[in-house]
Design an enzyme around this catalytic site. Structure first.
Site, PDB file in Angstrom:
ATOM      1  N   ASN A  28     101.416  -1.276 -78.730  1.00 40.26           N
ATOM      2  CA  ASN A  28     101.020  -2.628 -79.134  1.00 40.26           C
ATOM      3  C   ASN A  28      99.536  -2.833 -78.769  1.00 40.26           C
ATOM      4  OD1 ASN A  28     101.394  -6.038 -78.429  1.00 40.26           O
ATOM      5  ND2 ASN A  28     101.745  -5.153 -80.424  1.00 40.26           N
ATOM      6  N   LEU A  29      98.749  -1.928 -79.289  1.00 45.14           N
ATOM      7  CA  LEU A  29      97.359  -1.815 -78.827  1.00 45.14           C
ATOM      8  C   LEU A  29      96.508  -2.994 -79.267  1.00 45.14           C
ATOM      9  CD1 LEU A  29      96.812   2.000 -79.444  1.00 45.14           C
ATOM     10  CD2 LEU A  29      97.694   0.819 -77.416  1.00 45.14           C
ATOM     11  N   ASP A  31      92.290  -4.858 -78.406  1.00 49.74           N
ATOM     12  CA  ASP A  31      90.907  -4.418 -78.185  1.00 49.74           C
ATOM     13  C   ASP A  31      90.664  -3.908 -76.765  1.00 49.74           C
ATOM     14  OD1 ASP A  31      90.376  -5.073 -80.776  1.00 49.74           O
ATOM     15  OD2 ASP A  31      89.268  -6.910 -80.337  1.00 49.74           O
ATOM     16  N   HIS A  33      92.756  -2.070 -74.930  1.00 57.02           N
ATOM     17  CA  HIS A  33      93.139  -0.651 -74.931  1.00 57.02           C
ATOM     18  C   HIS A  33      92.052   0.198 -75.606  1.00 57.02           C
ATOM     19  CE1 HIS A  33      97.376  -2.462 -74.988  1.00 57.02           C
ATOM     20  NE2 HIS A  33      97.370  -1.746 -73.890  1.00 57.02           N
ATOM     21  N   GLY A 148      92.816  -0.050 -66.770  1.00 56.61           N
ATOM     22  CA  GLY A 148      92.174  -1.359 -66.833  1.00 56.61           C
ATOM     23  C   GLY A 148      92.325  -2.125 -65.532  1.00 56.61           C
ATOM     24  N   SER A 186      96.413  -9.052 -73.629  1.00 55.85           N
ATOM     25  CA  SER A 186      97.628  -8.417 -73.122  1.00 55.85           C
ATOM     26  C   SER A 186      98.631  -8.307 -74.256  1.00 55.85           C
ATOM     27  CB  SER A 186      98.231  -9.270 -72.006  1.00 55.85           C
ATOM     28  OG  SER A 186      99.576  -8.900 -71.772  1.00 55.85           O
ATOM     29  N   SER A 187      99.390  -7.228 -74.239  1.00 53.57           N
ATOM     30  CA  SER A 187     100.436  -7.081 -75.252  1.00 53.57           C
ATOM     31  C   SER A 187     101.424  -8.239 -75.179  1.00 53.57           C
ATOM     32  CB  SER A 187     101.181  -5.766 -75.047  1.00 53.57           C
ATOM     33  OG  SER A 187     100.268  -4.687 -75.121  1.00 53.57           O
TER      34      SER A 187
HETATM   35  P1  AMP Z   1      99.628  -1.268 -71.055  1.00 56.40           P
HETATM   36  O1  AMP Z   1      99.781  -0.826 -72.465  1.00 56.40           O
HETATM   37  O2  AMP Z   1      99.799  -2.725 -70.848  1.00 56.40           O
HETATM   38  O3  AMP Z   1     100.400  -0.414 -70.094  1.00 56.40           O
HETATM   39  O4  AMP Z   1      98.082  -1.003 -70.675  1.00 56.40           O
HETATM   40  C1  AMP Z   1      97.498   0.259 -70.838  1.00 56.40           C
HETATM   41  C2  AMP Z   1      96.149   0.259 -70.153  1.00 56.40           C
HETATM   42  O5  AMP Z   1      95.323  -0.726 -70.749  1.00 56.40           O
HETATM   43  C3  AMP Z   1      96.240  -0.085 -68.666  1.00 56.40           C
HETATM   44  O6  AMP Z   1      95.337   0.723 -67.940  1.00 56.40           O
HETATM   45  C4  AMP Z   1      95.826  -1.534 -68.652  1.00 56.40           C
HETATM   46  O7  AMP Z   1      95.275  -1.938 -67.418  1.00 56.40           O
HETATM   47  C5  AMP Z   1      94.787  -1.566 -69.741  1.00 56.40           C
HETATM   48  N1  AMP Z   1      94.574  -2.918 -70.245  1.00 56.40           N
HETATM   49  C6  AMP Z   1      95.521  -3.842 -70.557  1.00 56.40           C
HETATM   50  N2  AMP Z   1      94.944  -5.003 -70.926  1.00 56.40           N
HETATM   51  C7  AMP Z   1      93.605  -4.808 -70.857  1.00 56.40           C
HETATM   52  C8  AMP Z   1      92.457  -5.639 -71.117  1.00 56.40           C
HETATM   53  N3  AMP Z   1      92.591  -6.897 -71.523  1.00 56.40           N
HETATM   54  N4  AMP Z   1      91.232  -5.105 -70.942  1.00 56.40           N
HETATM   55  C9  AMP Z   1      91.089  -3.820 -70.524  1.00 56.40           C
HETATM   56  N5  AMP Z   1      92.113  -2.995 -70.263  1.00 56.40           N
HETATM   57  C10 AMP Z   1      93.358  -3.479 -70.427  1.00 56.40           C
END
Ligand code: AMP
Length: 282
Positions: A28-29, A31, A33, A148, A186-187
């Site tokens: 669920n990428l 910006d 990510h 992140g 956030s997703s």
């Molecule tokens: P997730 O898919 O939520 O597990 O996140 C994957 C990676 O993306 C993790 O390292 C998160 O910390 C990072 N991430 C999530 N949201 C953001 C954001 N708004 N800005 C930068 N990195 C993010």
């Protein structure tokens, strides 16, 4: 971009390379990510992203089943970002048998804040990250992985894990990407309906106000200031888990004399049924 599902195919793809750069995601990428992918790319000689919704880090009452899965759009975004290899294991690829060997991060780091409200969460995270690292980096002289700062405690826990297990992987934190109004991407923002989405920015505002008050009024008033910040959100209809000022070094409460040390304000709160987290370095 090469898409692989099995560990064997991933390792075949990575065989010619010396230093993978890696970003782990649950898909669920957005910006945020993609910003991590863009920053990670120059850190290695091949860019690897993973998409895997890790059941181990979800409690039974949490949103594993409903977590947004947007496979086609995710592939397009990674391809456009110049990702070389997408590792998207099925559950049976990563966990062909129950994962009974686990990585248990130390309680002082993993049972506070997020870990207090989500028991076992960081064991699930550390275990899958260790396994993904093994898939991507085993046999490589070195590598880099970006995480992140949005998940502030997670970066610290992974960093310490890599240090203690002497893995030759540089853990590089990425800044949090935000929407125009300040809401951290956030997703889970997709769960918010329109009114909630407009309200959601109040979490980052409350963190900012708490940080400013703590710096202005002194750390001896911290408990009262934190309670007040939670009260402000509660009065707006939120259910806060915590809003707190901690030392960046170890996420423990600052001493009252430590005014000069680097601090971070961390918060988690539910708006309706959606739980949001955010943080701000002060
Ligand atoms: P997730 O898919 O939520 O597990 O996140 C994957 C990676 O993306 C993790 O390292 C998160 O910390 C990072 N991430 C999530 N949201 C953001 C954001 N708004 N800005 C930068 N990195 C993010």
């Amino acid at each position: 971009m090469k898409i692989v599902h099995t560990i064997t195919d991933l390792r075949d793809q990575l065989a010619p390379f010396q230093r993978p750069a890696f970003v782990a995601t649950m898909g669920n990428l957005h910006d945020g990510h993609i910003a991590l992918v863009n920053q990670a790319k120059p850190l290695g000689d091949v860019m690897v992203a993973s998409i895997f919704v890790n059941r181990l880090q979800f409690a039974p009452h949490e949103d594993f089943d409903t977590y947004p899965r947007t496979w086609e759009a995710d592939c397009e975004r990674l391809q456009a970002a110049g990702c070389d290899v997408l590792f998207a294991p099925r559950e049976t690829d990563l966990y062909p048998e129950p994962q009974t060997y686990k990585v248990h991060p130390p309680a002082e780091l993993a049972d506070i804040l997020e870990g207090h409200f989500r028991p076992g969460f960081f064991t699930g995270v550390s275990t899958v990250v260790m396994k993904l690292f093994s898939c991507v980096f085993a046999g490589k002289p070195s590598g880099a992985a970006m995480f992140g700062k949005k998940d502030y405690q997670q970066v610290m826990i992974i960093r310490r894990m890599v240090q203690q297990f002497a893995l030759p992987i540089d853990i590089v934190p990425g800044e949090t990407l935000r929407a125009a109004d300040g809401l951290a991407l956030s997703s889970r923002n997709g769960y918010l309906h329109a009114l909630e989405r407009a309200e959601a920015v109040q979490l980052s505002r409350a963190l900012k106000a708490l940080g400013e008050a703590a710096r202005a009024q002194g750390l001896d008033k911290l408990e009262a200031l934190e309670a007040q910040a939670m009260q402000v959100l509660s009065a707006r209809g939120w259910t806060p888990d915590y809003l707190t000022v901690r030392r960046r070094a170890d996420l423990l409460p600052p001493g009252t004399t430590g005014a000069a040390e680097p601090l971070v304000v961390l918060g988690a709160a539910r708006l309706g049924t959606t739980r949001l987290i955010d943080n701000l370095e002060i």
